[in-house]
Design an enzyme around this catalytic site. Structure first.
Site, PDB file in Angstrom:
ATOM      1  CB  CYS A 188      -0.900   0.011   1.223  1.00  0.00           C
ATOM      2  SG  CYS A 188      -1.858  -1.492   1.433  1.00  0.00           S
ATOM      3  NE  ARG A 227       5.620   2.100  -1.206  1.00  0.00           N
ATOM      4  CZ  ARG A 227       5.827   1.910   0.095  1.00  0.00           C
ATOM      5  NH1 ARG A 227       5.077   1.069   0.751  1.00  0.00           N
ATOM      6  NH2 ARG A 227       6.772   2.558   0.734  1.00  0.00           N
ATOM      7  CD1 TRP A 237       0.025  -4.756  -2.736  1.00  0.00           C
ATOM      8  CD2 TRP A 237      -1.485  -5.972  -3.829  1.00  0.00           C
ATOM      9  NE1 TRP A 237       0.578  -5.136  -3.935  1.00  0.00           N
ATOM     10  CE2 TRP A 237      -0.327  -5.880  -4.626  1.00  0.00           C
ATOM     11  CE3 TRP A 237      -2.578  -6.689  -4.311  1.00  0.00           C
ATOM     12  CZ2 TRP A 237      -0.231  -6.481  -5.870  1.00  0.00           C
ATOM     13  CZ3 TRP A 237      -2.489  -7.284  -5.562  1.00  0.00           C
ATOM     14  CH2 TRP A 237      -1.316  -7.187  -6.319  1.00  0.00           C
ATOM     15  CG  ASN A 277       0.128   1.364   4.181  1.00  0.00           C
ATOM     16  OD1 ASN A 277      -0.863   1.444   3.480  1.00  0.00           O
ATOM     17  ND2 ASN A 277       1.294   1.896   3.839  1.00  0.00           N
ATOM     18  CD  GLU A 320      19.031 -17.082   2.813  1.00  0.00           C
ATOM     19  OE1 GLU A 320      18.952 -15.864   2.569  1.00  0.00           O
ATOM     20  OE2 GLU A 320      19.411 -17.921   1.967  1.00  0.00           O
ATOM     21  CE  LYS A 372      20.424 -13.186   2.098  1.00  0.00           C
ATOM     22  NZ  LYS A 372      20.702 -14.252   1.147  1.00  0.00           N
ATOM     23  CD  GLU A 416      24.070 -14.223  -1.016  1.00  0.00           C
ATOM     24  OE1 GLU A 416      23.595 -14.439  -2.146  1.00  0.00           O
ATOM     25  OE2 GLU A 416      23.372 -13.866  -0.055  1.00  0.00           O
ATOM     26  CG  HIS A 427      27.710 -38.048  11.977  1.00  0.00           C
ATOM     27  ND1 HIS A 427      28.069 -39.278  12.475  1.00  0.00           N
ATOM     28  CD2 HIS A 427      26.426 -37.842  12.378  1.00  0.00           C
ATOM     29  CE1 HIS A 427      27.048 -39.804  13.131  1.00  0.00           C
ATOM     30  NE2 HIS A 427      26.045 -38.951  13.085  1.00  0.00           N
TER      31      HIS A 427
END
Length: 615
Positions: A2, A27, A74, A100, A488, A492, A495, A511
């Site tokens: 929104c 948006r 939205w 919003n 993930e 990050k 990266e 292990h």
């Protein structure tokens, strides 16, 4: 996604608002509207569809006045329609609102208002705000509009941005930011002031802006801006000067796009729910997926295919779909899919996840699935991209542009999308009962606010980043549905900080990786209160027994983890199937701040591209 624009000043507000909303069209939205105060009345124009339709409506039925507020919406509660579009006017016709976010307690408020005889004209949660404001203004001995607004802001729950105007106090707009539903930017002019949800909407009018913090409200007139906490304590705001540079303006108060996009996740999570969740009925709608009960019952297997961050999102999706819908799911890296000779037939779904929708390896996997007769679905952020065009059905992430190369909001949005998909599949296949479905859907209402509470703790994460800024390696451990979050989190850090990091299933630590742990090796353990909590406690103990530096992501109040870990990144308690949305946020912030402290190019890390269009 929104968009909000407000104007207080001597000029007619309508053109200023419409031009501002145009600059927020990126948006995404499904309806638009504008309201102005004209004498002793509020005039409103609103319609479903694109802003051009609203502009045509204003052309046919002009309105003038100031102050004014406008909105692109939205749908989250109620279908896209003229009656559900913002702004909403109260029963007296004297108060108007745009908003919003999600009012988490709107059903309770609505029930109270209906009991008092209030007639609701829309299906939205937003309408409860304007009726509540009218209620508080009527109850105030002086009819004080600002105090009525304050009481309203304090009563609504969830992450929300609200703008209110009243004909009884026609020289001002009262606005508030509650949680992290999105930004509130106040632009300072000469004899006029502006309000917007993002800087581009008002940049042509002013370079001096104020950013509202969470649980702050502003009383904006043409000559003044007063900032207060919701408790009534005045705040002296910092005034920022924005460069006349589109890129700098887009960053706003943030140092990098990645930091901005991390914080945009509250709004992005709200937006990916938009138009898809019926909280009243406890149902999910994913119309672009073209899923029917007949097709849902036919599906025997799902392959999720993606690359990098999107693949880790798919790993979380595997847990969700198998647990809720009871369909076997296999996650295959996009670059490997077509070379693995996958077993695909007309009862097999290939679900591709991609931020750009143009990733070559993912598109190749989709094509292989199609060649073998499979059903092709995609979850994509970029509308109109190839991954949407070639699919039989799709789910749009609805997160808005993601500029930073390291993906953040395009990781958390597909987690929600796959959760919704799992519920819809289960509902159509009859694998969950009504009570379970409604409970799962109700949990979605919590997500934006819980995410906002994690992001509010950014200063604590930054302190940990300073302590870890010189590390050379890091081991990330997770179990169950949070095992992909270990992957993930490590990605990050690699990266953008260029620090070697490995994500590992925590149960596999003994292990092999345990050989690496000593006083020089940080071990990041993802240990929320979920079904694997006790197992993660054991992993933390094993790391500490070998002098490892332990950083834990843990649920607030977990004294056991607090007593063992060297650093704790706290998250609020949450339903375990939605916990990965929260556990990843401090890991994004940690990687970001380590990279920023090291002076690296966070938004454009070396050797990486936002959309990988080659094999």
């Amino acid at each position: 996604m929104c968009g909000i624009v407000g104007y207080v000043g001597p000029r007619d507000a309508v053109s200023i608002i419409l031009n501002g909303l145009k600059r927020l069209e990126y948006r995404g939205y499904d309806s638009a509207g504008v309201a102005v105060i004209n004498g002793n009345q509020i005039e409103v124009r609103r319609d479903a569809g694109k802003l051009s339709q609203l502009i045509d409506l204003v052309g046919k039925s002009p309105l003038t006045g100031a102050p004014g507020i406008g909105h692109t919406r939205w749908a989250t509660h109620g279908a896209p329609s003229a009656r559900n579009a913002h702004p909403h006017v109260g029963s007296t016709g004297k108060v108007v609102v745009v908003h919003n976010g999600i009012v988490e307690n709107f059903l309770e408020i609505k029930d109270e208002m209906v009991a008092e005889g209030v007639n609701f004209l829309s299906e939205t949660d937003t309408e409860t705000i304007v009726h509540l404001a009218e209620h508080h203004q009527a109850a105030d001995a002086k009819g004080d509009f600002v105090e009525a607004a304050r009481r309203t802001f304090k009563q609504i729950e969830g992450a929300n941005v609200v703008l209110l105007m009243s004909v009884d106090d026609p020289d001002k707009i009262v606005t508030a930011r509650i949680g992290n539903a999105g930004g509130v930017v106040i632009g300072l002019g000469e004899g006029e002031n502006f309000i917007a949800s993002d800087i581009p909407a008002i940049l042509e009018h002013t370079r001096k802006v104020i950013f509202l913090e969470s649980r702050q409200m502003a009383i904006v007139t043409r000559d003044s801006v007063r900032i207060e906490t919701l408790e009534g304590v005045e705040v002296k705001p910092e005034i920022h000067t924005i460069a006349w540079d589109a890129v700098a303006a887009e960053k706003g108060e943030y140092r990098h796009f990645m930091q901005k996009e991390i914080h945009e996740q509250v709004r992005a999570l709200t937006d990916t729910l938009a138009g898809r969740v019926d909280f009243k009925e406890g149902r999910i709608r994913l119309p672009e997926l073209n899923l029917t009960p007949e097709l849902a019952k036919r599906i025997q297997r799902i392959y999720i295919t993606a690359c990098g961050t999107a693949a880790y999102a798919g790993m979380v999706g595997k847990y969700l779909i198998e647990k809720i819908a009871r369909i076997p799911v296999e996650v295959v890296i996009g670059s490997e899919f077509r070379y693995s000779d996958p077993i695909v037939d007309e009862n097999t779904v290939i679900l591709a996840i991609s931020q750009s929708g143009e990733t070559a390896d993912t598109l190749a996997a989709m094509e292989e699935g199609r060649r073998k007769g499979g059903i092709i679905w995609s979850i994509v952020n970029a509308i109109g991209s190839q991954a949407i065009r070639v699919a039989n059905g799709y789910i749009a992430m609805q997160t808005g542009p993601e500029i930073g190369v390291a993906s953040t909001k395009a990781f958390t949005a597909p987690l929600v999308d796959q959760y919704m998909l799992a519920i819809l599949l289960a509902d159509m296949r009859g694998t969950i009962d009504d009570q379970t479905r409604k409970a799962l859907v109700a949990d979605l209402r919590l997500v934006p606010d819980l995410a906002g509470r994690v992001l509010d703790r950014e200063p604590e994460v930054e302190k940990v980043a300073h302590a870890l800024k010189d590390i050379k390696d890091c081991l990330y451990l997770g179990r169950g549905i949070n095992m992909p979050i270990a992957y993930e989190g490590a990605l990050k850090l690699k990266e953008i900080s260029y620090i070697h990091a490995e994500g590992y299933p925590a149960g596999e630590m003994k292990h092999g990786p345990i050989a690496l742990i000593d006083k020089e090796m940080p071990v990041l353990c993802i240990a929320p209160k979920d079904p694997w909590h006790e197992k993660m406690i054991s992993q933390i103990q094993q790391a500490k027994a070998r002098d490892g530096i332990v950083i834990a992501v843990a649920t607030e109040g977990d004294e056991l983890v607090k007593g063992m870990a060297d650093h704790v990144l706290w998250i609020p308690e949450a339903p375990w199937m939605l916990s990965p949305i929260l556990t990843v946020l401090p890991l994004q912030l940690l990687a970001y701040h380590i990279a920023a402290i090291r002076g690296l190019d966070v938004d454009q890390p070396r050797n990486l591209a936002k959309s990988v269009t080659v094999e």
